[in-house]
Motif scaffolding. Structure first.
Motif, mmCIF file in Angstrom:
data_model
loop_
_atom_site.group_PDB
_atom_site.id
_atom_site.type_symbol
_atom_site.label_atom_id
_atom_site.label_comp_id
_atom_site.label_asym_id
_atom_site.label_seq_id
_atom_site.Cartn_x
_atom_site.Cartn_y
_atom_site.Cartn_z
ATOM 1 N N ALA A 58 -86.902 -19.795 -43.045
ATOM 2 C CA ALA A 58 -86.382 -21.090 -43.473
ATOM 3 C C ALA A 58 -86.024 -21.905 -42.245
ATOM 4 C CB ALA A 58 -85.151 -20.900 -44.345
ATOM 5 N N GLU A 59 -86.129 -23.231 -42.363
ATOM 6 C CA GLU A 59 -85.623 -24.092 -41.300
ATOM 7 C C GLU A 59 -84.312 -24.707 -41.760
ATOM 8 O OE1 GLU A 59 -88.076 -27.327 -39.820
ATOM 9 O OE2 GLU A 59 -86.552 -27.869 -38.330
ATOM 10 N N ALA A 60 -83.298 -24.635 -40.897
ATOM 11 C CA ALA A 60 -81.989 -25.223 -41.196
ATOM 12 C C ALA A 60 -81.982 -26.676 -40.755
ATOM 13 C CB ALA A 60 -80.901 -24.447 -40.466
ATOM 14 N N ILE A 112 -83.125 -22.842 -36.251
ATOM 15 C CA ILE A 112 -82.319 -24.045 -36.029
ATOM 16 C C ILE A 112 -82.977 -24.893 -34.937
ATOM 17 C CG2 ILE A 112 -80.143 -23.015 -36.801
ATOM 18 C CD1 ILE A 112 -79.341 -22.664 -33.876
ATOM 19 N N ASN A 113 -82.743 -26.194 -35.023
ATOM 20 C CA ASN A 113 -83.275 -27.122 -34.025
ATOM 21 C C ASN A 113 -82.316 -27.217 -32.850
ATOM 22 O OD1 ASN A 113 -85.739 -28.507 -35.396
ATOM 23 N ND2 ASN A 113 -84.139 -28.421 -36.976
ATOM 24 N N ILE A 114 -82.876 -27.244 -31.667
ATOM 25 C CA ILE A 114 -82.062 -27.279 -30.452
ATOM 26 C C ILE A 114 -82.205 -28.629 -29.754
ATOM 27 C CG2 ILE A 114 -81.763 -26.259 -28.168
ATOM 28 C CD1 ILE A 114 -80.832 -24.487 -30.490
ATOM 29 N N LEU A 144 -85.412 -20.471 -32.874
ATOM 30 C CA LEU A 144 -85.032 -21.762 -32.310
ATOM 31 C C LEU A 144 -86.249 -22.675 -32.261
ATOM 32 C CD1 LEU A 144 -82.859 -20.521 -29.287
ATOM 33 C CD2 LEU A 144 -82.120 -20.987 -31.630
ATOM 34 N N GLU A 145 -86.041 -23.951 -32.566
ATOM 35 C CA GLU A 145 -87.110 -24.939 -32.492
ATOM 36 C C GLU A 145 -86.787 -25.955 -31.409
ATOM 37 O OE1 GLU A 145 -88.151 -26.630 -36.275
ATOM 38 O OE2 GLU A 145 -88.474 -24.650 -37.159
ATOM 39 N N ILE A 146 -87.752 -26.151 -30.516
ATOM 40 C CA ILE A 146 -87.556 -27.172 -29.488
ATOM 41 C C ILE A 146 -88.779 -28.087 -29.463
ATOM 42 C CG2 ILE A 146 -86.154 -25.600 -28.095
ATOM 43 C CD1 ILE A 146 -88.502 -25.425 -26.177
ATOM 44 N N LEU A 174 -92.387 -24.288 -30.966
ATOM 45 C CA LEU A 174 -92.573 -25.620 -30.396
ATOM 46 C C LEU A 174 -92.722 -26.576 -31.574
ATOM 47 C CD1 LEU A 174 -92.927 -27.430 -27.945
ATOM 48 C CD2 LEU A 174 -95.374 -26.913 -27.993
ATOM 49 N N ASP A 175 -91.763 -27.495 -31.706
ATOM 50 C CA ASP A 175 -91.656 -28.369 -32.873
ATOM 51 C C ASP A 175 -92.433 -29.673 -32.665
ATOM 52 O OD1 ASP A 175 -90.775 -29.194 -35.335
ATOM 53 O OD2 ASP A 175 -88.652 -29.258 -34.809
ATOM 54 N N ASP A 176 -92.852 -30.282 -33.755
ATOM 55 C CA ASP A 176 -93.487 -31.613 -33.734
ATOM 56 C C ASP A 176 -94.664 -31.662 -32.774
ATOM 57 O OD1 ASP A 176 -91.344 -32.143 -35.335
ATOM 58 O OD2 ASP A 176 -90.295 -33.430 -33.906
ATOM 59 N N LEU A 195 -96.189 -22.488 -33.257
ATOM 60 C CA LEU A 195 -96.568 -23.869 -32.994
ATOM 61 C C LEU A 195 -96.430 -24.624 -34.305
ATOM 62 C CD1 LEU A 195 -97.890 -25.663 -30.739
ATOM 63 C CD2 LEU A 195 -100.079 -25.162 -31.819
ATOM 64 N N LYS A 196 -95.568 -25.638 -34.329
ATOM 65 C CA LYS A 196 -95.393 -26.409 -35.553
ATOM 66 C C LYS A 196 -96.143 -27.729 -35.427
ATOM 67 C CE LYS A 196 -91.712 -25.925 -37.997
ATOM 68 N NZ LYS A 196 -90.321 -25.993 -38.549
ATOM 69 N N ILE A 197 -97.184 -27.854 -36.208
ATOM 70 C CA ILE A 197 -98.016 -29.061 -36.133
ATOM 71 C C ILE A 197 -97.299 -30.208 -36.828
ATOM 72 C CG2 ILE A 197 -100.243 -30.075 -36.725
ATOM 73 C CD1 ILE A 197 -101.430 -27.316 -36.755
HETATM 74 MG MG MG Z 1 -87.597 -28.528 -36.576
#
Ligand code: MG
Ligand code: C2E
Ligand code: MG
Ligand code: MG
Length: 284
Positions: A58-60, A112-114, A144-146, A174-176, A195-197
């Motif tokens: 899950a993403e918070a 979680i997003n950093i 962690l998402e950065i 790696l986000d976005d 890798l988050k597209i």
């Molecule tokens: Mg994110």
């Protein structure tokens, strides 16, 4: 020129600045109250296996409901907190709440997003590991998402922190991806697990062939660098089908589940389990 002409714009400028400062001061105070009260919440959005829809993590996502202004977008909240220096307190709040969620959920990893500013703090990685230990949560349960920007603005600090966190067993996404920088060399320099597209590429699928080819190329790039690929912002069955066809490993989007408060997330999870059981039953 008359004096008046020179002065007028200056006065206007001052008036607007005051209003901006007042507004920001009010918001800063509001955030202070939000942090100590119960205006903040951490919603959870399911990330599912693209092949069978099974929940994998899950993403918070942070939510702030201001008593007068209503919901404030997390992007705005974060920008405000970064400017005021409250970001450390916000991130601490998110981490603590996420760790509580993880314990409540059992075996669903939570990401979680950093904020980029975290990488200015030398003790950042250490602190995360300490909080995990304090809560008795295994490092595999927190992700962690950065975003790409961090790798450019805080290259060395980010590299150090990422290495330290991964060493401790925490996975990094790696986000976005695809929205930031044109140089791809950093992809192999930092070892990312996921890798988050960015959802822009998913939206582009609706425009036809070229969008599809681009998505396929990104998925292949991720895989060739040993990353698992997550498609963000999947909203329709058509998009889910395309993403699946191109070999994306995971799907996150309104199509499979919106960000929700933890109670609702657990209901969603229970229903998903029921759906799976049904799909195992022999079809007539
Ligand atoms: Mg994110
Ligand atoms: P993000 O990390 O890329 O999070 C994904 C965003 O996409 C979330 O927006 C989510 O609600 C939205 N989303 C998910 N599925 C769909 C979909 O199918 N369609 C559309 N249109 N949108 C979808 P949200 O919650 O508004 O958050 C925006 C950004 O704010 C996040 O982007 C992240 O960068 C930041 N953010 C959110 N929570 C936190 C936090 O706790 N800490 C930090 N530092 N940043 C946060
Ligand atoms: Mg994203
Ligand atoms: Mg984003």
């Amino acid at each position: 020129r008359a004096k008046k002409d020179k002065r007028e714009p200056i006065q206007i400028f001052h008036a607007e600045m005051d209003e901006g400062l007042n507004f920001r001061r009010t918001m800063r105070q509001g955030l202070e109250e939000a942090l100590s009260g119960n205006q903040l919440d951490l919603h959870l959005q399911p990330v599912v296996d693209a092949r069978n829809g099974t929940l994998t993590s899950a993403e918070a996502l942070l939510r702030w409901t201001h008593p007068l202004l209503g919901p404030i977008s997390p992007a705005k909240l974060i920008a405000l907190a970064e400017e005021s220096g409250q970001i450390v307190a916000v991130d601490d709040w998110v981490l603590e709440r996420a760790l509580q969620h993880i314990k409540q959920l059992g075996d669903v990893p939570v990401a979680i997003n950093i904020s980029p500013v975290q990488f200015r703090r030398r003790d950042f990685a250490r602190k995360i590991v300490d909080r995990l230990e304090a809560h008795g949560v295994s490092p595999g349960q927190l992700r962690l998402e950065i975003t790409e920007g961090v790798l450019v603005t805080h290259t060395r600090a980010a590299g150090r922190a990422i290495a330290e966190l991964r060493e401790a067993g925490i996975k990094i996404a790696l986000d976005d991806f695809g929205t930031g920088y044109s140089s791809l060399s950093y992809l192999k320099d930092f070892g990312f697990d996921f890798l988050k597209i960015d959802r822009g590429f998913i939206r582009a699928l609706d425009d036809g062939r070229q969008g599809a080819e681009l998505l396929r190329a990104i998925v292949d790039l991720g895989h060739s660098l040993s990353m698992r690929v997550i498609a963000e912002g999947v909203e329709t069955a058509e998009q889910a089908g395309a993403v699946q066809l191109f070999g994306c490993d995971y799907i996150q989007g309104y199509f499979t589940g919106r960000p929700m408060p933890i109670d609702q997330f657990q209901d969603w999870q229970a229903n998903a389990a029921v759906r799976e059981l049904h799909s195992l039953a022999p079809h007539k």
